[in-house]
Write a protein that holds these residues in place. Structure first.
Motif, PDB file in Angstrom:
ATOM      1  N   ALA A  35       0.832  -1.210   0.000  1.00 20.68           N
ATOM      2  CA  ALA A  35       0.000   0.000   0.000  1.00 20.68           C
ATOM      3  C   ALA A  35       0.864   1.257   0.000  1.00 20.68           C
ATOM      4  O   ALA A  35       0.584   2.218  -0.735  1.00 20.68           O
ATOM      5  N   LEU A  36       1.911   1.264   0.798  1.00 19.08           N
ATOM      6  CA  LEU A  36       2.798   2.426   0.861  1.00 19.08           C
ATOM      7  C   LEU A  36       3.545   2.612  -0.463  1.00 19.08           C
ATOM      8  O   LEU A  36       3.738   3.745  -0.922  1.00 19.08           O
ATOM      9  N   GLU A  37       3.957   1.517  -1.066  1.00 16.55           N
ATOM     10  CA  GLU A  37       4.661   1.608  -2.350  1.00 16.55           C
ATOM     11  C   GLU A  37       3.720   2.098  -3.446  1.00 16.55           C
ATOM     12  O   GLU A  37       4.099   2.939  -4.273  1.00 16.55           O
ATOM     13  N   ALA A  38       2.488   1.605  -3.454  1.00 14.97           N
ATOM     14  CA  ALA A  38       1.515   2.064  -4.451  1.00 14.97           C
ATOM     15  C   ALA A  38       1.232   3.550  -4.283  1.00 14.97           C
ATOM     16  O   ALA A  38       1.095   4.288  -5.265  1.00 14.97           O
ATOM     17  N   SER A  39       1.145   3.995  -3.032  1.00 16.74           N
ATOM     18  CA  SER A  39       0.910   5.420  -2.768  1.00 16.74           C
ATOM     19  C   SER A  39       2.075   6.264  -3.264  1.00 16.74           C
ATOM     20  O   SER A  39       1.888   7.333  -3.858  1.00 16.74           O
ATOM     21  N   ARG A  40       3.299   5.794  -3.030  1.00 20.91           N
ATOM     22  CA  ARG A  40       4.482   6.522  -3.488  1.00 20.91           C
ATOM     23  C   ARG A  40       4.512   6.627  -5.012  1.00 20.91           C
ATOM     24  O   ARG A  40       4.766   7.701  -5.568  1.00 20.91           O
ATOM     25  N   LEU A  41       4.239   5.528  -5.689  1.00 18.58           N
ATOM     26  CA  LEU A  41       4.258   5.546  -7.154  1.00 18.58           C
ATOM     27  C   LEU A  41       3.167   6.451  -7.712  1.00 18.58           C
ATOM     28  O   LEU A  41       3.393   7.172  -8.686  1.00 18.58           O
ATOM     29  N   ALA A  42       1.988   6.421  -7.102  1.00 11.88           N
ATOM     30  CA  ALA A  42       0.900   7.280  -7.570  1.00 11.88           C
ATOM     31  C   ALA A  42       1.269   8.749  -7.401  1.00 11.88           C
ATOM     32  O   ALA A  42       0.982   9.586  -8.268  1.00 11.88           O
ATOM     33  N   ARG A  43       1.914   9.074  -6.279  1.00 14.95           N
ATOM     34  CA  ARG A  43       2.326  10.471  -6.035  1.00 14.95           C
ATOM     35  C   ARG A  43       3.376  10.905  -7.045  1.00 14.95           C
ATOM     36  O   ARG A  43       3.318  12.009  -7.590  1.00 14.95           O
ATOM     37  N   GLU A  44       4.347  10.037  -7.319  1.00 12.04           N
ATOM     38  CA  GLU A  44       5.389  10.381  -8.283  1.00 12.04           C
ATOM     39  C   GLU A  44       4.804  10.552  -9.683  1.00 12.04           C
ATOM     40  O   GLU A  44       5.185  11.473 -10.418  1.00 12.04           O
ATOM     41  N   ASN A  45       3.881   9.674 -10.057  1.00 14.32           N
ATOM     42  CA  ASN A  45       3.260   9.792 -11.375  1.00 14.32           C
ATOM     43  C   ASN A  45       2.465  11.076 -11.501  1.00 14.32           C
ATOM     44  O   ASN A  45       2.463  11.724 -12.564  1.00 14.32           O
ATOM     45  N   ALA A  46       1.797  11.467 -10.422  1.00 12.95           N
ATOM     46  CA  ALA A  46       1.031  12.720 -10.452  1.00 12.95           C
ATOM     47  C   ALA A  46       1.960  13.909 -10.642  1.00 12.95           C
ATOM     48  O   ALA A  46       1.670  14.843 -11.401  1.00 12.95           O
ATOM     49  N   GLU A  47       3.098  13.884  -9.947  1.00 17.81           N
ATOM     50  CA  GLU A  47       4.075  14.973 -10.100  1.00 17.81           C
ATOM     51  C   GLU A  47       4.606  15.034 -11.520  1.00 17.81           C
ATOM     52  O   GLU A  47       4.762  16.108 -12.107  1.00 17.81           O
ATOM     53  N   LEU A  48       4.891  13.872 -12.082  1.00 14.63           N
ATOM     54  CA  LEU A  48       5.415  13.835 -13.448  1.00 14.63           C
ATOM     55  C   LEU A  48       4.401  14.374 -14.447  1.00 14.63           C
ATOM     56  O   LEU A  48       4.758  15.101 -15.378  1.00 14.63           O
ATOM     57  N   ARG A  49       3.138  14.034 -14.245  1.00 18.18           N
ATOM     58  CA  ARG A  49       2.118  14.545 -15.161  1.00 18.18           C
ATOM     59  C   ARG A  49       1.995  16.052 -15.046  1.00 18.18           C
ATOM     60  O   ARG A  49       1.811  16.755 -16.037  1.00 18.18           O
ATOM     61  N   LEU A  50       2.086  16.568 -13.822  1.00 19.42           N
ATOM     62  CA  LEU A  50       1.942  18.010 -13.625  1.00 19.42           C
ATOM     63  C   LEU A  50       3.128  18.783 -14.174  1.00 19.42           C
ATOM     64  O   LEU A  50       2.996  19.877 -14.717  1.00 19.42           O
ATOM     65  N   ARG A  51       4.307  18.201 -14.066  1.00 19.04           N
ATOM     66  CA  ARG A  51       5.509  18.955 -14.399  1.00 19.04           C
ATOM     67  C   ARG A  51       6.195  18.486 -15.668  1.00 19.04           C
ATOM     68  O   ARG A  51       7.243  18.990 -16.034  1.00 19.04           O
ATOM     69  N   ALA A  52       5.608  17.525 -16.349  1.00 21.28           N
ATOM     70  CA  ALA A  52       6.146  17.044 -17.636  1.00 21.28           C
ATOM     71  C   ALA A  52       7.613  16.650 -17.517  1.00 21.28           C
ATOM     72  O   ALA A  52       8.446  16.979 -18.350  1.00 21.28           O
ATOM     73  N   GLY A  53       7.952  15.960 -16.452  1.00 24.33           N
ATOM     74  CA  GLY A  53       9.296  15.411 -16.334  1.00 24.33           C
ATOM     75  C   GLY A  53      10.333  16.381 -15.850  1.00 24.33           C
ATOM     76  O   GLY A  53      11.114  16.888 -16.632  1.00 24.33           O
ATOM     77  N   PRO A  54      10.355  16.721 -14.552  1.00 28.35           N
ATOM     78  CA  PRO A  54      11.349  17.651 -14.059  1.00 28.35           C
ATOM     79  C   PRO A  54      12.751  17.066 -14.114  1.00 28.35           C
ATOM     80  O   PRO A  54      12.937  15.849 -14.078  1.00 28.35           O
ATOM     81  N   GLU A  55      13.732  17.945 -14.215  1.00 26.90           N
ATOM     82  CA  GLU A  55      15.118  17.494 -14.216  1.00 26.90           C
ATOM     83  C   GLU A  55      15.438  16.791 -12.897  1.00 26.90           C
ATOM     84  O   GLU A  55      14.949  17.174 -11.838  1.00 26.90           O
ATOM     85  N   ALA A  56      16.259  15.767 -12.968  1.00 26.28           N
ATOM     86  CA  ALA A  56      16.579  14.987 -11.780  1.00 26.28           C
ATOM     87  C   ALA A  56      17.949  15.314 -11.214  1.00 26.28           C
ATOM     88  O   ALA A  56      18.235  15.007 -10.069  1.00 26.28           O
ATOM     89  N   THR A  57      18.821  15.922 -12.017  1.00 21.71           N
ATOM     90  CA  THR A  57      20.164  16.225 -11.539  1.00 21.71           C
ATOM     91  C   THR A  57      20.743  17.407 -12.303  1.00 21.71           C
ATOM     92  O   THR A  57      20.305  17.724 -13.411  1.00 21.71           O
ATOM     93  N   LEU A  58      21.703  18.053 -11.691  1.00 28.02           N
ATOM     94  CA  LEU A  58      22.408  19.160 -12.333  1.00 28.02           C
ATOM     95  C   LEU A  58      23.468  18.581 -13.254  1.00 28.02           C
ATOM     96  O   LEU A  58      24.372  17.876 -12.813  1.00 28.02           O
ATOM     97  N   PHE A  59      23.367  18.869 -14.542  1.00 27.37           N
ATOM     98  CA  PHE A  59      24.226  18.277 -15.552  1.00 27.37           C
ATOM     99  C   PHE A  59      25.455  19.148 -15.760  1.00 27.37           C
ATOM    100  O   PHE A  59      25.376  20.376 -15.776  1.00 27.37           O
ATOM    101  N   GLY A  60      26.607  18.510 -15.966  1.00 29.27           N
ATOM    102  CA  GLY A  60      27.818  19.246 -16.320  1.00 29.27           C
ATOM    103  C   GLY A  60      29.032  18.742 -15.573  1.00 29.27           C
ATOM    104  O   GLY A  60      28.925  18.116 -14.518  1.00 29.27           O
ATOM    105  N   ASP A  61      30.206  19.021 -16.153  1.00 28.51           N
ATOM    106  CA  ASP A  61      31.471  18.596 -15.553  1.00 28.51           C
ATOM    107  C   ASP A  61      32.328  19.765 -15.101  1.00 28.51           C
ATOM    108  O   ASP A  61      33.476  19.571 -14.695  1.00 28.51           O
ATOM    109  N   SER A  62      31.812  20.981 -15.206  1.00 28.55           N
ATOM    110  CA  SER A  62      32.603  22.151 -14.832  1.00 28.55           C
ATOM    111  C   SER A  62      32.866  22.146 -13.328  1.00 28.55           C
ATOM    112  O   SER A  62      32.084  21.595 -12.545  1.00 28.55           O
ATOM    113  N   PRO A  63      33.959  22.768 -12.900  1.00 29.87           N
ATOM    114  CA  PRO A  63      34.230  22.853 -11.456  1.00 29.87           C
ATOM    115  C   PRO A  63      33.098  23.522 -10.690  1.00 29.87           C
ATOM    116  O   PRO A  63      32.795  23.133  -9.570  1.00 29.87           O
ATOM    117  N   ALA A  64      32.452  24.527 -11.302  1.00 30.88           N
ATOM    118  CA  ALA A  64      31.388  25.253 -10.610  1.00 30.88           C
ATOM    119  C   ALA A  64      30.211  24.339 -10.292  1.00 30.88           C
ATOM    120  O   ALA A  64      29.679  24.345  -9.173  1.00 30.88           O
TER     121      ALA A  64
END
Length: 463
Positions: free
Chosen positions: A119-148
């Motif tokens: 039940a807890l896992e199903a709730s987590r997946l449903a919440r994540e799917n709702a977020e993805l639908r609302l935000r059309a796939g938010p970035e998951a990490t900061l991309f790049g190899d620069s020192p900054a």
């Protein structure tokens, strides 16, 4: 953090039995013996899951009545129904009213724990799917190899598990929300919700209802959950926090201090456990001096300050970012992937990107969809918008009709080298070390060549 489970049963022995089973597995629990105390506990703080007996002796509502009330207020919270007098009809009714599952007493501990985990896992997946639908796939990490950007990722890794509040600063589009999501994903709250409230998009009169929610009627009608309550057990991001009205700032200070608040129109304090992150593209110290931002709120939010650099501060990341955005755009649009030519990359690296990574992403999508020609042809500098191309290095705009054929070889070579090195210096923001690495020269040799040709550099970030 541990999931909190509300156990509702009229038999004290059953409540304690279930509590013992769950606590042995690391869950936190709260107990209720009748409908009024169950609904009150649910409204005071949203649990992760409810275990609810169908028959409650001497209670105003039975289990199905409580289930209806819970589903009406917060259908995302899963409910497991239990009963010692279960029938097929009762089980079907429970599932039709929104219960996750039905377990008949007496039950095995292993069976109960299995259903709870599912039940807890199903709730987590449903919440994540709702977020993805609302935000059309938010970035998951900061991309790049620069020192900054590597320094920012290192700060995220260190602060994420601590639970401290973080104030993330940086220009619009630089990736502040991405940094906040990284902190959440690497924290002990990663299984909980991530809720973002953009303070810049809200009318002043709506702030408090969005933050704290609305109490509604006695029967729960009209009740609306605010972001503080929805983020219980997880992370709340107050994006562009400088835009929060000054009168609301005082109330959020108290909520942060007490980890509790009152819904609008309510008199009962709602307890929550929320990690608050804040983001801003403004200088909050200036806002404090101007009386637009409370100093006590600033110090509660800025326990750990973190700054996300602008894209022009990490120009070496631009080629990889641009190609990544092109690849995603091609996948989403079902179009052939196009590469970037060397002159286009140099032009992109020379532009200052006031909109940062968001502006670069939007440009790559537009180029892929709108550019004429063969779908496999590379994108060249002349295909870029004038606002980007006008900042391109001089060499990229070299006039092929110029009378270089009238120059001696030495002068023609010097002209080319001058424009080439000027272009590369501009591309790498005046950084001698990175320019030397790209053109394949020793740093000292590049210095001598620049001096010989009369080319100057501002040495930004040359280190």
């Amino acid at each position: 953090m541990a999931h909190e489970i509300l156990i509702v049963d009229d038999e004290p022995d059953i409540r304690l039995l279930i509590e013992g089973i769950l606590r042995d597995e690391g869950y936190e629990t709260r107990l209720a013996g009748d409908s009024d105390s169950a609904i009150s506990a649910f409204r005071a703080r949203r649990p992760s899951l409810v275990i609810l007996d169908v028959w409650l002796q001497g209670s105003r509502l039975d289990g199905l009545g409580i289930l209806n009330a819970i589903q009406g207020e917060e259908p995302a919270v899963p409910t497991i129904m239990i009963s010692g007098h279960g029938t097929i009809e009762t089980a079907v009714a429970a599932l039709q009213h929104g219960a996750y599952d039905f377990i008949e007493k007496p039950f095995q501990s292993d069976r109960l724990l299995l259903v709870v985990r599912r039940a807890l896992e199903a709730s987590r997946l449903a919440r994540e799917n709702a977020e993805l639908r609302l935000r059309a796939g938010p970035e998951a990490t900061l991309f790049g190899d620069s020192p900054a950007i590597a320094a920012v990722r290192n700060q995220v890794e260190r602060v994420a598990p601590s639970g401290s509040r973080v104030l993330i600063s940086g220009a619009a589009g630089a990736g502040k929300e991405v940094a906040a999501r990284m902190i959440h994903a690497r924290s002990r709250r990663a299984e909980g919700p991530f809720v973002a409230l953009n303070c810049a998009t809200l009318a002043p009169g709506r702030f408090e209802e969005e933050l704290f929610g609305i109490e509604g009627g006695v029967d729960g009608s009209g009740r609306r959950t605010g972001v503080l309550e929805r983020a219980h057990g997880g992370t709340l991001l107050l994006d562009e926090v400088a835009d929060m009205p000054i009168e609301t700032q005082g109330k959020i200070v108290r909520a942060l201090q007490d980890q509790s608040f009152e819904r609008l129109g309510g008199a009962t304090r709602v307890k929550v456990d929320v990690r608050v992150l804040a983001a801003t593209n403004r200088d909050l110290q200036e806002a404090i001096a101007a009386g637009r931002f409370r100093e006590d709120l600033y110090y509660r939010l800025a326990v750990v300050p973190l700054r996300v650099p602008s894209l022009r501060e990490r120009r070496e990341d631009i080629p990889g970012l641009a190609r990544m955005f092109l690849h995603r755009a091609a996948e989403n649009a079902g179009l052939p992937l196009r590469d970037l030519s060397g002159d286009a990359i140099a032009a992109l690296q020379s532009y200052d990107w006031p909109g940062n990574s968001r502006e670069l992403r939007n440009l790559m999508e537009r180029l892929l969809i709108m550019m004429p020609g063969n779908g496999t042809d590379p994108i060249r500098a002349e295909m870029l918008p004038p606002s980007v191309g006008q900042g391109a290095p001089t060499l990229l705009k070299f006039d092929p009709a110029a009378d270089v054929m009238g120059l001696p070889l030495r002068e023609a070579r010097d002209l080319f080298e001058t424009q080439y090195l000027q272009a590369q210096l501009l591309r790498f923001g005046g950084n001698i070390s990175r320019t030397a690495g790209f053109v394949g020269m020793e740093r000292s040799a590049l210095h001598r060549k620049l001096k010989q040709l009369g080319v100057t550099s501002d040495e930004r970030g040359a280190g």
